[in-house]
Design an enzyme around this catalytic site. Sequence first.
Site, PDB file in Angstrom:
ATOM      1  N   GLY A  34     -10.760   2.557   3.736  1.00 33.09           N
ATOM      2  CA  GLY A  34     -10.692   3.131   2.397  1.00 33.09           C
ATOM      3  C   GLY A  34      -9.274   3.146   1.856  1.00 33.09           C
ATOM      4  O   GLY A  34      -8.297   3.114   2.617  1.00 33.09           O
ATOM      5  N   ASN A  35      -9.150   3.162   0.556  1.00 32.56           N
ATOM      6  CA  ASN A  35      -7.833   3.220  -0.079  1.00 32.56           C
ATOM      7  C   ASN A  35      -7.959   3.726  -1.509  1.00 32.56           C
ATOM      8  O   ASN A  35      -9.014   3.596  -2.137  1.00 32.56           O
ATOM      9  CB  ASN A  35      -7.122   1.863  -0.025  1.00 32.56           C
ATOM     10  CG  ASN A  35      -8.095   0.709  -0.034  1.00 32.56           C
ATOM     11  OD1 ASN A  35      -8.641   0.390  -1.089  1.00 32.56           O
ATOM     12  ND2 ASN A  35      -8.374   0.129   1.122  1.00 32.56           N
ATOM     13  N   GLU A  81      -6.195  -4.140   1.046  1.00 29.48           N
ATOM     14  CA  GLU A  81      -7.220  -4.383   0.020  1.00 29.48           C
ATOM     15  C   GLU A  81      -6.662  -4.133  -1.383  1.00 29.48           C
ATOM     16  O   GLU A  81      -7.425  -3.873  -2.319  1.00 29.48           O
ATOM     17  CB  GLU A  81      -8.443  -3.504   0.300  1.00 29.48           C
ATOM     18  CG  GLU A  81      -9.173  -3.950   1.565  1.00 29.48           C
ATOM     19  CD  GLU A  81     -10.335  -3.058   1.940  1.00 29.48           C
ATOM     20  OE1 GLU A  81     -10.173  -1.821   1.878  1.00 29.48           O
ATOM     21  OE2 GLU A  81     -11.398  -3.592   2.280  1.00 29.48           O
ATOM     22  N   HIS A 102     -16.050   3.525   2.054  1.00 24.58           N
ATOM     23  CA  HIS A 102     -17.210   3.016   2.788  1.00 24.58           C
ATOM     24  C   HIS A 102     -18.192   4.163   3.036  1.00 24.58           C
ATOM     25  O   HIS A 102     -18.504   4.463   4.194  1.00 24.58           O
ATOM     26  CB  HIS A 102     -16.775   2.416   4.130  1.00 24.58           C
ATOM     27  CG  HIS A 102     -15.760   1.320   4.029  1.00 24.58           C
ATOM     28  ND1 HIS A 102     -15.034   0.882   5.113  1.00 24.58           N
ATOM     29  CD2 HIS A 102     -15.366   0.558   2.984  1.00 24.58           C
ATOM     30  CE1 HIS A 102     -14.225  -0.090   4.744  1.00 24.58           C
ATOM     31  NE2 HIS A 102     -14.389  -0.304   3.444  1.00 24.58           N
TER      32      HIS A 102
HETATM   33 ZN    ZN Z   1     -12.985  -1.807   2.498  1.00 22.46          ZN
END
Ligand code: ZN
Length: 221
Positions: A34-35, A81, A102
């Site tokens: 995640g970001n 990402e 996610h």
């Molecule tokens: Zn991802």
Amino acid sequence: MIANGNGTEHELRRDLVKFSKWLYRLGFMPGSSGNLSVRISEDCIVTTPTGCSKYLLQPEDMVLVDLEGKRIAGLKKPTSEIGIHLAIYRSRPDVQAVVHAHPPLATGFACAGRALDEPLCAEAIMMLGPVPLAPYATTGTENLAASLQSLIPDHTAILMANHGAVTYGESLLDAFLKMETVEHFAHICLVAHQLGSARPLGQPAVGELLEARAKYLKNAR
Ligand SMILES: [Zn+2]
């Protein structure tokens, strides 16, 4: 110190820590996945670094990058990402923040090749509209941003096949609330289908909700 309508750089770094922890606790960003990012000026964003638990981040860990992905400030590397975030900011000057996560139920739909576009729940239609499914692309490559490109202008929540979800909006809080709603809607869809008698709303009801959504979005601007 850079500042814009979202807050000062210091405030935005602290906001990123707050929402990172919140998303981690919800189980939407396990491991180092995640970001998040937020726009700090027209052509500069502040984002979470790569390879870190979102529970342990500190304000000084955040990284400033321009809209080409070049690091402007920060000791760590930006998320791998970052291309997802940059594609959205470049296409949508109105977007101020992006969350990629996610969450398990929504990601389950994305892994089953299912969009969240069935009109089962009034709240989801009002808050998100239909949530489409972008085709699969390898994480960390330019193909990932390209897979989202055609969907970015008309949506603010997108499932990514065999991967996760991305939401974006006028603030980190807005992007966060959309991600929370995507996962909640996925849960509702799953339960409705498990019960075996899911009853999608008909076109007249959906049309009225979309009209109300358009009015709401116009007033919010
Ligand atoms: Zn991802």
